[in-house]
Scaffold this motif. Structure first.
Motif, PDB file in Angstrom:
ATOM      1  N   THR A  68       0.777  -1.202   0.020  1.00 30.08           N
ATOM      2  CA  THR A  68      -0.001   0.187  -0.043  1.00 30.08           C
ATOM      3  C   THR A  68       0.932   1.245  -0.028  1.00 30.08           C
ATOM      4  O   THR A  68       1.657   1.397   0.792  1.00 30.08           O
ATOM      5  N   ILE A  69       0.656   1.911  -0.989  1.00 35.84           N
ATOM      6  CA  ILE A  69       1.599   3.201  -1.160  1.00 35.84           C
ATOM      7  C   ILE A  69       0.706   4.356  -0.677  1.00 35.84           C
ATOM      8  O   ILE A  69      -0.296   5.054  -1.718  1.00 35.84           O
ATOM      9  N   CYS A  70       0.953   4.862   0.376  1.00 35.36           N
ATOM     10  CA  CYS A  70       0.327   6.354   0.708  1.00 35.36           C
ATOM     11  C   CYS A  70       1.063   6.656   1.899  1.00 35.36           C
ATOM     12  O   CYS A  70       1.648   6.042   2.509  1.00 35.36           O
ATOM     13  N   LYS A  71       1.117   7.928   2.321  1.00 40.15           N
ATOM     14  CA  LYS A  71       1.575   8.706   3.428  1.00 40.15           C
ATOM     15  C   LYS A  71       1.628   8.081   4.533  1.00 40.15           C
ATOM     16  O   LYS A  71       2.450   7.967   5.330  1.00 40.15           O
ATOM     17  N   LEU A  99      -4.954  -3.155  -6.918  1.00 41.87           N
ATOM     18  CA  LEU A  99      -6.376  -3.897  -6.320  1.00 41.87           C
ATOM     19  C   LEU A  99      -7.268  -2.693  -5.722  1.00 41.87           C
ATOM     20  O   LEU A  99      -8.363  -2.815  -5.580  1.00 41.87           O
ATOM     21  N   GLU A 100      -6.693  -1.317  -5.418  1.00 43.06           N
ATOM     22  CA  GLU A 100      -7.361  -0.032  -5.184  1.00 43.06           C
ATOM     23  C   GLU A 100      -6.465   1.009  -5.423  1.00 43.06           C
ATOM     24  O   GLU A 100      -5.322   0.872  -5.630  1.00 43.06           O
ATOM     25  N   GLY A 101      -7.089   2.183  -5.616  1.00 42.35           N
ATOM     26  CA  GLY A 101      -6.591   3.498  -5.963  1.00 42.35           C
ATOM     27  C   GLY A 101      -6.052   3.267  -7.605  1.00 42.35           C
ATOM     28  O   GLY A 101      -6.563   2.674  -8.320  1.00 42.35           O
ATOM     29  N   SER A 102      -4.849   4.223  -7.665  1.00 41.85           N
ATOM     30  CA  SER A 102      -4.526   4.519  -8.987  1.00 41.85           C
ATOM     31  C   SER A 102      -3.101   5.169  -9.115  1.00 41.85           C
ATOM     32  O   SER A 102      -2.876   5.724  -7.991  1.00 41.85           O
ATOM     33  N   LYS A 140      -4.802  11.687  -6.133  1.00 36.73           N
ATOM     34  CA  LYS A 140      -5.300  10.764  -5.182  1.00 36.73           C
ATOM     35  C   LYS A 140      -4.511  10.129  -4.109  1.00 36.73           C
ATOM     36  O   LYS A 140      -4.706  10.022  -3.064  1.00 36.73           O
ATOM     37  N   ASP A 141      -3.318  10.234  -4.201  1.00 39.25           N
ATOM     38  CA  ASP A 141      -2.017   9.670  -3.332  1.00 39.25           C
ATOM     39  C   ASP A 141      -2.329   8.414  -2.699  1.00 39.25           C
ATOM     40  O   ASP A 141      -1.992   8.224  -1.722  1.00 39.25           O
ATOM     41  N   TYR A 142      -2.888   7.427  -3.659  1.00 38.40           N
ATOM     42  CA  TYR A 142      -3.015   6.242  -2.756  1.00 38.40           C
ATOM     43  C   TYR A 142      -3.271   5.154  -3.851  1.00 38.40           C
ATOM     44  O   TYR A 142      -3.750   5.227  -4.963  1.00 38.40           O
ATOM     45  N   VAL A 143      -2.538   4.153  -3.579  1.00 34.20           N
ATOM     46  CA  VAL A 143      -2.641   2.804  -4.225  1.00 34.20           C
ATOM     47  C   VAL A 143      -2.350   1.578  -3.486  1.00 34.20           C
ATOM     48  O   VAL A 143      -1.394   1.646  -2.565  1.00 34.20           O
ATOM     49  N   LYS A 144      -3.059   0.511  -3.775  1.00 32.33           N
ATOM     50  CA  LYS A 144      -2.842  -0.679  -3.115  1.00 32.33           C
ATOM     51  C   LYS A 144      -2.520  -1.676  -4.345  1.00 32.33           C
ATOM     52  O   LYS A 144      -3.228  -1.955  -5.052  1.00 32.33           O
ATOM     53  N   ALA A 145      -1.158  -2.352  -4.384  1.00 32.51           N
ATOM     54  CA  ALA A 145      -1.001  -2.961  -5.472  1.00 32.51           C
ATOM     55  C   ALA A 145      -0.599  -4.373  -5.013  1.00 32.51           C
ATOM     56  O   ALA A 145       0.180  -4.780  -3.928  1.00 32.51           O
ATOM     57  N   MET A 146      -0.883  -5.348  -5.867  1.00 33.17           N
ATOM     58  CA  MET A 146      -0.244  -6.889  -5.703  1.00 33.17           C
ATOM     59  C   MET A 146       1.167  -6.963  -6.510  1.00 33.17           C
ATOM     60  O   MET A 146       1.141  -6.426  -7.766  1.00 33.17           O
ATOM     61  N   ARG A 147       2.213  -7.145  -6.076  1.00 37.30           N
ATOM     62  CA  ARG A 147       3.458  -7.424  -6.842  1.00 37.30           C
ATOM     63  C   ARG A 147       3.858  -8.833  -6.844  1.00 37.30           C
ATOM     64  O   ARG A 147       3.697  -9.586  -5.969  1.00 37.30           O
ATOM     65  N   LEU A 148       4.130  -9.258  -8.008  1.00 40.52           N
ATOM     66  CA  LEU A 148       4.366 -10.561  -8.545  1.00 40.52           C
ATOM     67  C   LEU A 148       5.733 -10.951  -9.106  1.00 40.52           C
ATOM     68  O   LEU A 148       6.093  -9.801  -9.633  1.00 40.52           O
ATOM     69  N   PHE A 149       6.302 -12.202  -8.835  1.00 39.33           N
ATOM     70  CA  PHE A 149       7.480 -12.416  -9.331  1.00 39.33           C
ATOM     71  C   PHE A 149       7.611 -13.671  -9.743  1.00 39.33           C
ATOM     72  O   PHE A 149       6.805 -14.485  -9.330  1.00 39.33           O
ATOM     73  N   VAL A 150       8.439 -14.063 -10.670  1.00 40.49           N
ATOM     74  CA  VAL A 150       8.954 -15.389 -11.313  1.00 40.49           C
ATOM     75  C   VAL A 150      10.075 -15.689 -10.184  1.00 40.49           C
ATOM     76  O   VAL A 150      11.049 -15.093  -9.965  1.00 40.49           O
ATOM     77  N   GLY A 151       9.639 -16.656  -9.281  1.00 38.94           N
ATOM     78  CA  GLY A 151      10.833 -17.133  -8.234  1.00 38.94           C
ATOM     79  C   GLY A 151      11.078 -16.022  -7.181  1.00 38.94           C
ATOM     80  O   GLY A 151       9.975 -15.315  -6.912  1.00 38.94           O
ATOM     81  N   GLU A 152      11.949 -16.055  -6.627  1.00 44.73           N
ATOM     82  CA  GLU A 152      12.022 -15.128  -5.493  1.00 44.73           C
ATOM     83  C   GLU A 152      12.134 -13.623  -5.865  1.00 44.73           C
ATOM     84  O   GLU A 152      12.718 -13.323  -6.905  1.00 44.73           O
TER      85      GLU A 152
END
Length: 179
Positions: A68-71, A99-102, A140-152
């Motif tokens: 979640t990226i916000c202050k 997932l939320e925000g922009s 809007k100063d807000y985003v909730k995001a899923m971060r995905l990776f291949v492996g670690e």
């Protein structure tokens, strides 16, 4: 449908849209030619979404977390926002699912011009290894995001210039093949 456009040359607040005048929209085909992949998913069911699971399986996205990226949620917020907005590349794909925000992902085209991609709830994007890019929130100063990776997960960003990395060399070869 994702919204993307060529950016103006303004150095003003990066959280503004920065649409070039006259407007120069960018479509999915143009993004695909840069190796950028995009999906529109139902973010309300991300925990049990068969479409997301299929993408993860097909593309071998085995690791994930949520940020979640916000202050008031991200430690060292101001410093991190500046770091995200520095032009950089990664040696692996960058996969983000809003997932939320922009916010905005900016990527370089073949002529080294900035394309701004507006990302909002339900948008999932994969940036190829070696592409120069950056990220910022919108007003809007807000985003909730899923971060995905291949492996670690690998969090290392290499600020421009980083043309000597094999991932960048491979990406430049890919661009030459899509000409």
């Amino acid at each position: 449908m994702v919204q993307a456009w060529y950016m103006d040359e303004s150095e003003e607040d990066p959280q503004l849209p920065h649409r070039a005048e006259p407007s120069r929209p960018v479509d999915l085909q143009q993004l695909n030619q840069l190796g950028v992949l995009y999906w529109k998913l139902d973010a309300d069911k991300y925990e049990n979404d068969p479409e997301l699971e299929k993408i993860r399986k097909d593309r071998n996205y085995s690791w994930m977390d949520i940020i979640t990226i916000c202050k008031d949620k991200l430690p060292n917020y101001e410093e991190k926002i500046k770091m995200f907005y520095e032009e950089h590349l990664h040696l692996d794909e960058e996969i983000r699912y809003i997932l939320e925000g922009s916010g905005y992902f900016d990527v370089r085209d073949k002529e080294d011009k900035w394309i701004r991609i507006f990302m909002e709830k339900g948008d999932m994007i994969t940036l190829p290894a070696g592409i120069y890019h950056r990220f910022t929130l919108d007003k809007k100063d807000y985003v909730k995001a899923m971060r995905l990776f291949v492996g670690e997960p690998v969090w290392k960003a290499y600020n421009r210039p980083a043309d000597h990395f094999e991932a960048r060399e491979q990406y430049v070869k890919f661009l030459a093949q899509t000409a």
